[in-house]
Design a protein around this motif. Sequence first.
Motif, PDB file in Angstrom:
ATOM      1  N   ARG A 111      -5.252   2.825 -10.494  1.00 30.53           N
ATOM      2  CA  ARG A 111      -5.424   2.399 -11.618  1.00 30.53           C
ATOM      3  C   ARG A 111      -4.896   3.521 -12.816  1.00 30.53           C
ATOM      4  NH1 ARG A 111      -4.802  -1.606  -8.890  1.00 30.53           N
ATOM      5  NH2 ARG A 111      -5.706  -3.605  -9.422  1.00 30.53           N
TER       6      ARG A 111
ATOM      7  N   ALA B 230      -9.162   4.148 -16.805  1.00 29.85           N
ATOM      8  CA  ALA B 230      -7.907   4.029 -16.549  1.00 29.85           C
ATOM      9  C   ALA B 230      -6.891   3.959 -17.419  1.00 29.85           C
ATOM     10  CB  ALA B 230      -7.869   2.637 -15.727  1.00 29.85           C
TER      11      ALA B 230
ATOM     12  N   PHE C 212      -9.061   4.954  -3.510  1.00 30.60           N
ATOM     13  CA  PHE C 212      -7.643   4.648  -3.684  1.00 30.60           C
ATOM     14  C   PHE C 212      -7.555   3.738  -4.667  1.00 30.60           C
ATOM     15  CE2 PHE C 212      -4.283   1.652  -1.998  1.00 30.60           C
ATOM     16  CZ  PHE C 212      -3.318   2.304  -2.572  1.00 30.60           C
TER      17      PHE C 212
ATOM     18  N   ALA D 235      -6.677   7.695 -18.983  1.00 32.61           N
ATOM     19  CA  ALA D 235      -6.045   8.487 -17.764  1.00 32.61           C
ATOM     20  C   ALA D 235      -4.375   8.295 -17.874  1.00 32.61           C
ATOM     21  CB  ALA D 235      -6.421   7.910 -16.342  1.00 32.61           C
ATOM     22  N   GLN D 236      -4.194   6.991 -17.981  1.00 35.36           N
ATOM     23  CA  GLN D 236      -2.745   6.717 -18.150  1.00 35.36           C
ATOM     24  C   GLN D 236      -1.925   7.152 -19.351  1.00 35.36           C
ATOM     25  OE1 GLN D 236      -0.922   3.278 -16.716  1.00 35.36           O
ATOM     26  NE2 GLN D 236      -2.398   3.036 -14.732  1.00 35.36           N
TER      27      GLN D 236
ATOM     28  N   ALA E 272       2.297   1.894  -3.264  1.00 39.45           N
ATOM     29  CA  ALA E 272       1.004   2.451  -4.237  1.00 39.45           C
ATOM     30  C   ALA E 272       0.722   3.795  -4.045  1.00 39.45           C
ATOM     31  CB  ALA E 272       0.066   1.286  -4.498  1.00 39.45           C
ATOM     32  N   GLY E 273       0.862   4.147  -2.616  1.00 40.27           N
ATOM     33  CA  GLY E 273       0.468   5.739  -2.291  1.00 40.27           C
ATOM     34  C   GLY E 273      -0.639   5.943  -1.491  1.00 40.27           C
ATOM     35  N   ARG E 274      -0.979   4.954  -0.852  1.00 42.06           N
ATOM     36  CA  ARG E 274      -2.157   5.139  -0.130  1.00 42.06           C
ATOM     37  C   ARG E 274      -1.698   6.241   1.210  1.00 42.06           C
ATOM     38  NH1 ARG E 274      -5.969   0.325   2.529  1.00 42.06           N
ATOM     39  NH2 ARG E 274      -5.839   1.184   4.508  1.00 42.06           N
TER      40      ARG E 274
ATOM     41  N   GLU F  98      -7.437   5.353  -8.011  1.00 44.38           N
ATOM     42  CA  GLU F  98      -6.302   6.109  -8.225  1.00 44.38           C
ATOM     43  C   GLU F  98      -5.239   5.256  -8.494  1.00 44.38           C
ATOM     44  OE1 GLU F  98      -7.357   8.658  -4.563  1.00 44.38           O
ATOM     45  OE2 GLU F  98      -5.425   9.650  -5.724  1.00 44.38           O
TER      46      GLU F  98
ATOM     47  N   SER G  92       1.321  11.313  -6.112  1.00 39.42           N
ATOM     48  CA  SER G  92      -0.121  10.548  -5.584  1.00 39.42           C
ATOM     49  C   SER G  92       0.116   9.254  -6.451  1.00 39.42           C
ATOM     50  CB  SER G  92      -1.275  11.282  -6.464  1.00 39.42           C
ATOM     51  OG  SER G  92      -1.008  11.241  -7.925  1.00 39.42           O
ATOM     52  N   PRO G  93      -1.167   8.541  -5.767  1.00 42.57           N
ATOM     53  CA  PRO G  93      -1.314   7.131  -6.397  1.00 42.57           C
ATOM     54  C   PRO G  93      -1.268   6.983  -8.040  1.00 42.57           C
ATOM     55  CG  PRO G  93      -2.657   7.315  -4.316  1.00 42.57           C
ATOM     56  CD  PRO G  93      -2.251   8.753  -4.812  1.00 42.57           C
ATOM     57  N   ALA G  94      -2.161   8.130  -8.503  1.00 42.56           N
ATOM     58  CA  ALA G  94      -2.397   7.979 -10.121  1.00 42.56           C
ATOM     59  C   ALA G  94      -1.246   8.331 -10.771  1.00 42.56           C
ATOM     60  CB  ALA G  94      -3.557   9.193 -10.176  1.00 42.56           C
TER      61      ALA G  94
ATOM     62  N   VAL H 248      -6.091   6.777 -12.497  1.00 44.82           N
ATOM     63  CA  VAL H 248      -7.373   7.850 -12.360  1.00 44.82           C
ATOM     64  C   VAL H 248      -6.991   9.000 -11.527  1.00 44.82           C
ATOM     65  CG1 VAL H 248     -10.040   8.211 -12.530  1.00 44.82           C
ATOM     66  CG2 VAL H 248      -9.083   5.956 -13.140  1.00 44.82           C
TER      67      VAL H 248
ATOM     68  N   ALA I 138       1.026   5.328 -10.928  1.00 47.32           N
ATOM     69  CA  ALA I 138       0.255   4.323 -11.855  1.00 47.32           C
ATOM     70  C   ALA I 138       0.936   4.762 -13.137  1.00 47.32           C
ATOM     71  CB  ALA I 138      -1.166   4.305 -11.791  1.00 47.32           C
ATOM     72  N   ALA I 139       0.933   6.153 -13.415  1.00 48.17           N
ATOM     73  CA  ALA I 139       1.312   6.623 -14.847  1.00 48.17           C
ATOM     74  C   ALA I 139       2.602   6.429 -14.870  1.00 48.17           C
ATOM     75  CB  ALA I 139       0.823   8.092 -14.883  1.00 48.17           C
TER      76      ALA I 139
ATOM     77  N   TYR J  21       0.807  -1.143  -0.027  1.00 41.76           N
ATOM     78  CA  TYR J  21       0.107  -0.051  -0.017  1.00 41.76           C
ATOM     79  C   TYR J  21       1.083   1.056  -0.079  1.00 41.76           C
ATOM     80  CZ  TYR J  21      -4.332  -2.745   0.937  1.00 41.76           C
ATOM     81  OH  TYR J  21      -5.472  -3.568   0.779  1.00 41.76           O
TER      82      TYR J  21
ATOM     83  N   PHE K 291       1.810  -0.674 -10.648  1.00 44.01           N
ATOM     84  CA  PHE K 291       0.455  -1.164 -10.490  1.00 44.01           C
ATOM     85  C   PHE K 291       0.359  -2.337  -9.155  1.00 44.01           C
ATOM     86  CE2 PHE K 291      -2.705  -4.610 -11.516  1.00 44.01           C
ATOM     87  CZ  PHE K 291      -3.783  -3.877 -12.025  1.00 44.01           C
ATOM     88  N   LEU K 292      -0.712  -2.259  -8.634  1.00 45.71           N
ATOM     89  CA  LEU K 292      -0.905  -3.181  -7.371  1.00 45.71           C
ATOM     90  C   LEU K 292      -1.830  -4.251  -7.758  1.00 45.71           C
ATOM     91  CD1 LEU K 292      -0.579  -4.087  -4.555  1.00 45.71           C
ATOM     92  CD2 LEU K 292      -1.849  -1.915  -3.832  1.00 45.71           C
ATOM     93  N   VAL K 293      -1.747  -5.273  -7.474  1.00 50.63           N
ATOM     94  CA  VAL K 293      -2.816  -6.470  -7.694  1.00 50.63           C
ATOM     95  C   VAL K 293      -3.297  -6.521  -6.249  1.00 50.63           C
ATOM     96  CG1 VAL K 293      -3.377  -8.948  -7.838  1.00 50.63           C
ATOM     97  CG2 VAL K 293      -1.915  -7.594  -9.511  1.00 50.63           C
TER      98      VAL K 293
END
Lengths: 250, 415
Positions: free
Chosen positions: B368, A102, B363, A105-106, A48-50, B366, A71-73, B370, A76-77, A45, A81-83
């Motif tokens: 993903r 998604a 979260f 956005a990326q 991933a940036g929580r 995000e 930020s989490p986004a 977004v 991601a960009a 977490y 990626f977090l499963v």
Amino acid sequence: MLEIDNLHVSVAGRKILDGLTLKVEDGQVAAIMGPNGSGKSTLSYVVAGRADYEVQDGTIRLDGVDIMEKSPAERAAMGLFLVFQYPLEIPGVATMTFLKAAMNAQRKARGAAELPTIEFMKQVRATAAKLNISQDMLKRPVNVGFSGGEKKRMEILQMALLEPRFSILDEMDSGLDIDALKTCAEGVNALRGEGRSFLVITHYQRLLNFITADVVHVMSRGRIVKSGGPELALALEASGYAEYAEGAAA
Amino acid sequence: MTGLSSKAEDEFGRLLPADVTPSARLFFDQFQRAGLPGRRVESWHYSDLRTKLRAVPEMAHAPDDAARAVARHKLEASERLRLVTVDGFFAPDLSDDISAVAGIDISPVGEAEFFGGAADPMLDLNAAFSRGGFLLDIAVGARIDRVIEIVALTGAETDRSRFGRSLIRLGAGARAEILETRDEGFAGFGDSALFIALGEDAQLDYACRCRETAGVEVQTVNVMLAARATLRAVSLLAQTPFLRRQFFVSLAGEGAELKLAGAVILGRNDHADMTMVVHHNAPACVSREIFKYVLGDHANGVFQGKIVVPPHAQKTDGKMMCRALLLSDEAAMSAKPELEIFADDVACGHGAAVTKLDAQQLFYLETRGVPHIEAEKILIDAFAADVFDALESEVLRDLLRTDLSDLLGEEEPAS
């Protein structure tokens, strides 16, 4: 590719990560094993940036870039990626709408044009078919009413569509029967290669029969206490985690 | 008279034309006796009109050329059959020639044609002042394929008081889809009334979108359903400085069915009050009320819903639900669902809930890729949009969905 240095993290005043240092090389599959409560999920977490974690010290770099303030986004960009161990259900949001939001956005964050709808549909259908995800599942709201196995296959579908450079698999095997595990593992293995790395978090060696790790790290009490090759996982399967729990307590 | 009459009540008295009809005079007297409703009146407790309406703007007049030009400017091309009102007055020259369509008749409304509405001071005030509304008649058995749109516009350049009052009647077995677009500008005072009467087995899908309502506005919708008639009515309210939208419904014939739903999207200091009283006046009627509120900034949402079941209305099936999503700590929601049941063989229920956006879902979106603001919009949209499913008309549903996502796209949700 991913470098974590001296990471200290607390949640509600309780220390979870205690000076964790870890490096995952380009193209590498690294496994983290450890007993319950060792901080494995927290690690995923935080990377991933929580927001609800208190990071007291340390850095996380992805491809040499410090991501602590991102930020989490944004992460991601950058290709993270977090499963999720427990993928979220989002009632009212259609799966296709979510996937498109998604992916676009990326693409936008990377300066690429939006994917034309036809191309998007084509990609989703082809990838879904490989993961035994039916059209009916794609029509439902995100993860709503899905079984544990279906949720995990949806996670792998997202991963395959977003093509991340660095993926964290947080106990991907939990809640999966052997067939679903194979399907998911095949999805992961299909993405393996130069320029992509994976951090596989698991309790059990079983998952590593399907996704072969290049290195295995043992985590206990919020830090990496031992590292080795795939044989380390087999040894753990035989002896359990008692040694590490006691060692950390001493 | 209850206590001292407020300044606003005197001003209304002054505005009443000398040549009012006796019945208009009666309605005005009734209004004056009750007084402008405020906190002390239970059914108006959360919308204090008495405090809000300190000064009464001049009366709007039947639109002249200049007013029609102002209104025309706001009309966009549309496929729909359009009925336009300007400051509450039906404007045939801005409307489509709807009488050419088989099964539809449109005419100026006469005073005698309204059925009795609820006892409400603002409805009385409307009855006293209104002139120039329309009567829309859909013939017995008619099926109208095209959406009929009522567009309420203003022609005034300054603050005005508006009192639209119109009637929609569907004959037995008739079916229609009606969209109402209320876009009368932020200024002035509005006190409108719409009467909807459905004959036996008639079915109406009615969607209303209210944006940029008057500075202070009251909208009353009176509904009368004959046996087995079905009304599906959905409201989308946004950017309402001070709005009370109230439904008074009588399920008058056995087996009548009502679906009443709405999405209320507010920011700034907006205030919107959805109040509904649903009388199950016949056995075996069904009513469903579902309302969703999304409140940001200092917005104030009010939901009051009452289901009334008299002793003879056995086999009543009524359910009411109100949910609010608070996006800021300063936003407020007041919800008062009520059941008044005097029959013993009924299934009735109600519920109300107030929530915040789910941090975990945010979260997840995000991670993903977004961005946070987008993720919020996706979740807000998902929260609110399902109320539109109350409509059977796909065209109207899609229209409201598009409107909602446009609304969410325009402004960043406040946090």
